[in-house]
Structures are given as structure tokens and as C-alpha cells.
Enzyme design. Structure first.
Site, mmCIF file in Angstrom:
data_model
loop_
_atom_site.group_PDB
_atom_site.id
_atom_site.type_symbol
_atom_site.label_atom_id
_atom_site.label_comp_id
_atom_site.label_asym_id
_atom_site.label_seq_id
_atom_site.Cartn_x
_atom_site.Cartn_y
_atom_site.Cartn_z
ATOM 1 N N HIS A 1 39.294 40.553 34.304
ATOM 2 C CA HIS A 1 39.639 41.427 35.438
ATOM 3 C C HIS A 1 40.833 42.340 35.164
ATOM 4 O O HIS A 1 41.162 43.207 35.955
ATOM 5 C CB HIS A 1 39.835 40.606 36.724
ATOM 6 C CG HIS A 1 41.092 39.809 36.792
ATOM 7 N ND1 HIS A 1 42.182 40.216 37.515
ATOM 8 C CD2 HIS A 1 41.440 38.613 36.238
ATOM 9 C CE1 HIS A 1 43.148 39.301 37.416
ATOM 10 N NE2 HIS A 1 42.718 38.325 36.642
ATOM 11 N N GLY B 1 41.957 34.117 32.194
ATOM 12 C CA GLY B 1 43.107 34.048 31.292
ATOM 13 C C GLY B 1 43.794 32.696 31.370
ATOM 14 O O GLY B 1 44.145 32.093 30.350
ATOM 15 N N THR B 2 43.977 32.200 32.581
ATOM 16 C CA THR B 2 44.691 30.935 32.760
ATOM 17 C C THR B 2 43.976 29.800 32.024
ATOM 18 O O THR B 2 44.617 29.005 31.324
ATOM 19 C CB THR B 2 44.822 30.621 34.268
ATOM 20 O OG1 THR B 2 45.576 31.678 34.873
ATOM 21 C CG2 THR B 2 45.524 29.307 34.511
ATOM 22 N N CYS C 1 57.720 33.889 45.808
ATOM 23 C CA CYS C 1 58.212 33.261 47.020
ATOM 24 C C CYS C 1 57.253 32.131 47.372
ATOM 25 O O CYS C 1 56.100 32.381 47.677
ATOM 26 C CB CYS C 1 58.259 34.286 48.141
ATOM 27 S SG CYS C 1 59.113 33.679 49.570
HETATM 28 N N1 PLP Z 1 48.592 36.076 31.075
HETATM 29 C C1 PLP Z 1 49.113 37.239 31.486
HETATM 30 C C2 PLP Z 1 50.048 37.987 30.580
HETATM 31 C C3 PLP Z 1 48.764 37.752 32.733
HETATM 32 O O1 PLP Z 1 49.294 38.916 33.140
HETATM 33 C C4 PLP Z 1 47.873 37.022 33.557
HETATM 34 C C5 PLP Z 1 47.528 37.497 34.917
HETATM 35 O O2 PLP Z 1 48.354 38.054 35.615
HETATM 36 C C6 PLP Z 1 47.353 35.813 33.083
HETATM 37 C C7 PLP Z 1 47.749 35.378 31.834
HETATM 38 C C8 PLP Z 1 46.396 34.980 33.903
HETATM 39 O O3 PLP Z 1 45.098 35.520 33.901
HETATM 40 P P1 PLP Z 1 44.019 35.120 35.007
HETATM 41 O O4 PLP Z 1 44.365 35.863 36.236
HETATM 42 O O5 PLP Z 1 42.694 35.569 34.463
HETATM 43 O O6 PLP Z 1 44.038 33.657 35.168
#
Ligand code: PLP
Length: 394
Positions: free
Chosen positions: A207, A69-70, A331
Site C-alpha cells: 500500500h 510490511g509489519t 498519542c
Molecule cells: N516500515 C516502514 C518504514 C513503514 O513506513 C511502515 C508503514 O508505515 C511499515 C514498515 C509497516 O508497513 P505496513 O503498514 O504494511 O504494516
């Protein structure tokens, strides 16, 4: 262990694991290889791309596989904004103050690159208003990025309406900003159709829906201006260089196909479990309140403020009692930061400091929900008593 942190990550689905297995063993070929082993890897990639495209109402060429996602979000924000600016279309970006850090920090990176970024706020329930996005649109706006559903409180955002507002703006001014949505938390809970949503780009993370970690999807509508993040080979239609994670991609496609089936039934079942958890918590724990709205939100997320405690201690106390949940606060380097989402919603800092997120999954049971409420009540009472003994007014 009672696992109530599905918004953080989900267990790998057996179907995803089975789809991955051959590529972790004998089918180890590089999809760029011109021999049989490579061709088989390439055809697995093609099949996965077709499956993903079908699940999202997209064309296979519009699907790019990433490392999560990132990466998808960073590629969308930086890649689209840079290409639009290069095309002389402007350097203004609109996003919201309740995005995941992946989106928020990518927007901050854009600021360091000379873009002007407007951060639109939300109301008490955690909802962004389309009128506020509309009011921020300018003739030099190149990109609007708004999440489909928030990961901390679960509020669903009006992405479709933002798309309509952008089209109306284009009709008035002749200028068309691109629209990206972070749909990472929505898979399996909301139907996802990129055309119905009216987005130019959409980011997903495997994931979060039963797929493997380190695997993501970026939908890029055909014709969307885009400058790749990574320099290298010509993989992923020249949009994402690097040898493809074949096993991860196969698992991602299998998991997405599974998660996008049976959504209405899953929603009803899990929402009723969440309601049960909410009622049990509010009944058992004094001075507890729910953060965020209960309508127009994902069915599996419940964010609760427990006055007079700090969320990190509660997460640890629950861990000792066999319950896994998350706190929205961060934190780092021994400085404590309350959740930016709760603060943007106007939750008082004392309540934000004692807030935790429960997130349910497919496999969550009624017994688990009841036990989790009981153990939370016990942990909160224990922590409040400890504070009183220490002489801290709660
Ligand atoms: N965007 C949202 C709304 C998320 O909840 C997350 C993960 O917690 C991400 C992006 C990031 O995804 P990834 O863990 O695959 O990098």
C-alpha cells in the site's frame, strides 16, 4: 482535499485494481485446489512471483507474499534470528534506533526471547553511520537490520556499505551475520536490486506503492536460515502458512512493476515540488525549520518543526482546512510520546513536539503545494495566537 500523506499510504493504482478484479469475482479459486479454478489461481500467483522477482533482481523462489510490511519485518527479524540461534551461531542482533515501530518492537520481542540487541544511533540529519554498525559487530551477531530509508524524515541509510562491512567482517572472523533491510518507504523512489544491495532479506508493503493494503513482500535470499512465524500449511515454499491473498498478490505485483518504472523522472519532478513546498513554508511561517537532511534522502518527504505548537493540533487544524498530513508523535492512552526518530536525531523536545511530515506523491501538483503552504501558515498562526490567548508562552 490536498493529500500530502503518501508515506502513510497511497491510492490504489488503476492497474493494480484491474489486476485484482478477476480474483474478487469469478476467479475465486484456492491456489491449492487441483482443479481448473485452483490451477488458474496458482498460475496467477506464479506470474505475480515472477514479476516481483524481476523487479527486485531476485529469483521467484526467494519471494514470499505476506500480509504487509509489519509481517515481513517481524518474520525477517524473528525468523532469521531464531534459526541462526538454533544453528548455534549466536544470539546478538544489531538494529537502529530510528526503525519503524514494526522493526523496533520486533527487536524488543527478541530481547524478551533472550537475544542481546544493540540499537545503533544516528546523526543530526538522521543518518546511521556504517562505522557505528561495524563497531557493534560481534562473532555472535546473527542479524543486522537497518532500514533503507526512514519513514519520518526520509533519510537514506547506507545499507550497501553495511553489507560490505559484514563481508569484510566475515573475511576476518569466518562468522557471517545476516542482513535485513526494511525497504518499505523506498519503492518508487530508489532502484531496488537485492544483489546490488547485498541483503539477505528485504521487506516491502504494497500500500506504500499503489498496491492494496494488507499485502506485503519478503525477499529471503536462497539459503538464508529461517524459521517461519506461522504454523500451518505448506504455502509460500513452506515459509508462510495460510491460503494466499490471490487478489492482493496480483495487485501488489502490478503496482510494483509500475512503481519501479520511470524512477529517475519521478524523483526529479517530485523533488522539485518538495523544494517548492519547503521554500514556501520557510518563507511564510516564522520559526519553522526542516528536520533531517535534504541530500541523501527520499525526494518526497519533508519533515518540518513549527515552534510553539503541538503537532496533533496542527494536523487537526490542517484537516479542517482540507490538507492531510501526519505527525510523527504517537498519542496512546492519553499519554503523548514525541517521535523516537526526531529524538534520536537530537531534535529538541519542543521542536519535536511541533513537527509534522508532508509526503508528496505522483499526482501532487504545484497548486496543491502552494495552497498547502498557505494553509499551514494560516493554521500555525491561528494555533500560536490561541496559545498566547491562553497565556502559554510559545
Ligand atoms: N516500515 C516502514 C518504514 C513503514 O513506513 C511502515 C508503514 O508505515 C511499515 C514498515 C509497516 O508497513 P505496513 O503498514 O504494511 O504494516
Amino acid at each position: 482535499m490536498i493529500y500530502l500523506d503518501h508515506a502513510a499510504t497511497t491510492p490504489l493504482s488503476p492497474r493494480a485494481r484491474a489486476a485484482m478484479e478477476p480474483f474478487l469475482g469469478p476467479e475465486f479459486g484456492n491456489p491449492s485446489g487441483l482443479y481448473e479454478l485452483g490451477r488458474r489461481a496458482q498460475s496467477a500467483l506464479d506470474a505475480a512471483r515472477r514479476t516481483v522477482a524481476e523487479c527486485l533482481g531476485a529469483e521467484p523462489r526467494e519471494i514470499i507474499f505476506t500480509s504487509g510490511g509489519t509481517e515481513s519485518i517481524n518474520a525477517a527479524l524473528l525468523g532469521i534470528a531464531a534459526a541462526m540461534r538454533r544453528g548455534g551461531l549466536g544470539a546478538h542482533v544489531i538494529t537502529t534506533s530510528i526503525e519503524h515501530h514494526a522493526g523496533l518492537h520486533a527487536a524488543q520481542t527478541l530481547e524478551t526471547l533472550g537475544f542481546d540487541v544493540t540499537y545503533v544511533g544516528c546523526d543530526r540529519r538522521g543518518r546511521v553511520h556504517v562505522e557505528d554498525v561495524e563497531a557493534a559487530l560481534r562473532t555472535d551477531t546473527v542479524l543486522v537490520s537497518i532500514m533503507l530509508a526512514n519513514n519520518e524524515v526520509g533519510t537514506i541509510q547506507p545499507v550497501e556499505a553495511v553489507g560490505e562491512a559484514i563481508r569484510a567482517f566475515e573475511a576476518r572472523t569466518g562468522h557471517r551475520p545476516m542482513l535485513h533491510t526494511d525497504a518499505v518507504q523506498a519503492v518508487g523512489w530508489l532502484p531496488l536490486d537485492v544483489r546490488a544491495l547485498g541483503v539477505d532479506a528485504l521487506s516491502l508493503s504494497a500500500h506504500k506503492f499503489g498496491g492494496p493494503k494488507g499485502s506485503g513482500i519478503l525477499f529471503l535470499r536462497r539459503g538464508t536460515p529461517f524459521q517461519p512465524l506461522l504454523a500451518g500449511g505448506g504455502q509460500e515454499h513452506q515459509k508462510r502458512a495460510g491460503t494466499e491473498n490471490v487478489a492482493g498478490i496480483a495487485g501488489t505485483a502490478a503496482a510494483l512493476a509500475e512503481a519501479t518504472r520511470g524512477i529517475p523522472e519521478r524523483r526529479v519532478r517530485v523533488r522539485s515540488l518538495r523544494e517548492r513546498l519547503r521554500e514556501a513554508l520557510l518563507r511564510r511561517v516564522p520559526r519553522a525549520s526542516v528536520n533531517g537532511c535534504q541530500e541523501e534522502c527520499l525526494p518526497h518527504i519533508l519533515n518540518v518543526a513549527f515552534e510553539g505548537i503541538d503537532s496533533e493540533s496542527l494536523v487537526r487544524a490542517l484537516d479542517e482546512r482540507g490538507v492531510a498530513v501526519s505527525s510523527g508523535s504517537a498519542c496512546s492512552n492519553s499519554t503523548w510520546e514525541p517521535s523516537h526518530v526526531l529524538l534520536a536525531m537530537g531534535v529538541p523536545i519542543r521542536a519535536a513536539a511541533g513537527s509534522i511530515r508532508f509526503s508528496l506523491g505522483e499526482g501532487t501538483t504545484e497548486e496543491e503545494v502552494e495552497l498547502a503552504a498557505e494553509r499551514t501558515a494560516e493554521a500555525v498562526a491561528y494555533l500560536r495566537a490561541a496559545r498566547l490567548r491562553e497565556g502559554v508562552r510559545t
